[in-house]
Design a protein around this motif. Structure first.
Motif: not given
Length: 409
Positions: A140-143, A154-157
């Motif tokens: 799971r990530g987001f832009e 962004v990844w691994f949050t």
């Protein structure tokens, strides 16, 4: 670079969520039209749902202890400005032969046309359901998406942030540092302010692990050159950042992982698990490409790509393992040694090679000429659709980029 979306197999009709919207900070445009998958990327064109071949074997011929996995770390669904059902995305990418896959829908302004908290939670549940440790890693990530500054994956949050919580680059970098995640510069140079011209923040150097060199079907080495801008690669690395180089499909349709010709990343991992994928990303132990099944490993004086090369001035021996399986045995390729320039990379050495072989060559490097070096793999028989200066050696078709080495006495 001109971005079109002809021939990608993607649908961008009125039903999707890509739009201009009015927000507190003005108009937000989430994404430009996607690029074209280059027809020469593979000897035979694949149908929109035809999985690519297996390509090269996964073991490096020049290093030990890691295995190659093929990754796509940038994808969208109808939860932001994509067209596809998020329930189908991870299965599609696994069917396409990817080993590591991420969903990274946009975060914009207070969930306007971007992720809501409920959608963020849903993304996590989908990734957890698809994750198969040892065989397939779902992330799971987001832009983070700013219409002028640029977009950052962004990844691994555990959570995400939008423009309401991080409205500037400095605030975003602070958020990433506090979150414990990692991040990368997306389609660098497409948005006009280019991450505040890649303004360097020393405290954010370590978590900013990526710079996209291939996005969809496009090579970003000379993006914006025709409009008077410098190479994004040169601007980023000259500023002091130390990212590895990635390729991504940035899928906005329903063909996640398909078809051939879109960007992807080769990661060298000790195990195909989230923990070890994150470790490889932090180590910059990866390369960018836009052909499936490519194996690329590289060392400089036995130092693996993505690391510090502890020299100030020396003759440096590069060793490359470059293979794509039976289809490319003996295929003529070219290696370009990229070094810092003022606007475009300098190329002190060009080496003709063949796929399917280990190649070694020596180049003198001096830190007084700049503190980084990258190897670009190209196909000299085809042109770069987005060329740089007239006569530049990199005006041919890019196949792959190693992550940089950073000279440091």
């Amino acid at each position: 670079m001109t971005h079109t979306h002809a021939g990608t197999g993607e649908s961008h009709h009125g039903a999707n969520r890509r739009t201009l919207i009015a927000g507190a900070g003005g108009l937000l445009m989430l994404a430009a039209a996607p690029g074209t998958a280059y027809a020469g990327a593979t000897p035979t064109a694949l149908g929109p749902r035809q999985a690519p071949g297996t390509g090269a074997a996964r073991a490096s011929l020049i290093t030990q202890g890691t295995t190659l996995v093929h990754a796509d770390l940038h994808n969208h669904t109808a939860m932001s400005d994509g067209d596809g059902d998020p329930e189908l995305a991870f299965a599609s990418m696994r069917e396409a032969g990817l080993d590591v896959a991420a969903l990274t829908d946009h975060s914009t302004l207070f969930s306007i046309e971007g992720l809501s908290q409920r959608e963020w939670d849903r993304t996590g549940a989908l990734a957890d359901a698809a994750d198969d440790p040892g065989n397939y890693t779902a992330i799971r990530g987001f832009e983070w998406s700013h219409p002028l500054l640029g977009h950052v994956n962004v990844w691994f949050t555990d959570n995400f942030v939008d423009l309401g919580g991080a409205s500037s680059m400095s605030r975003l970098y602070n958020w990433i540092n506090s979150s414990g995640g990692v991040a990368g510069f997306n389609h660098p140079g497409r948005e006009i302010l280019r991450f505040e011209n890649f303004g360097y923040v020393a405290g954010a150097r370590e978590p900013m692990i990526g710079l996209e060199m291939f996005n969809r079907g496009d090579d970003y080495l000379f993006d914006g050159w025709g409009d008077g801008q410098s190479s994004p690669l040169v601007a980023c690395l000259n500023a002091g950042w130390r990212p590895g180089l990635t390729g991504v499909s940035d899928e906005h349709g329903t063909n996640w992982g398909f078809p051939e010709g879109k960007g992807r990343t080769g990661l060298w991992v000790t195990q195909n698990t989230r923990q070890e994928v994150l470790a490889a990303m932090r180590a910059r132990r990866f390369f960018a490409t836009r052909v499936s099944g490519l194996r690329l490993d590289a060392t400089a004086n036995d130092v693996r790509m993505g690391n510090v090369l502890p020299i100030s001035r020396a003759d440096v021996t590069f060793t490359l393992d470059l293979d794509r399986g039976p289809d490319w045995v003996g295929k003529p390729l070219r290696i370009q040694v990229l070094r810092p320039g003022s606007r475009a990379p300098e190329v002190p050495e060009v080496v003709d090679v063949e796929a399917g072989q280990v190649t070694r060559f020596t180049v003198p490097l001096d830190i007084s000429d700049g503190h980084w070096v990258v190897l670009r793999v190209s196909d000299p028989t085809q042109p770069n659709p987005s060329p740089g200066p007239a006569g530049h050696p990199c005006n041919d078709w890019g196949v792959a980029y190693t992550s940089p080495w950073f000279l440091q006495p």
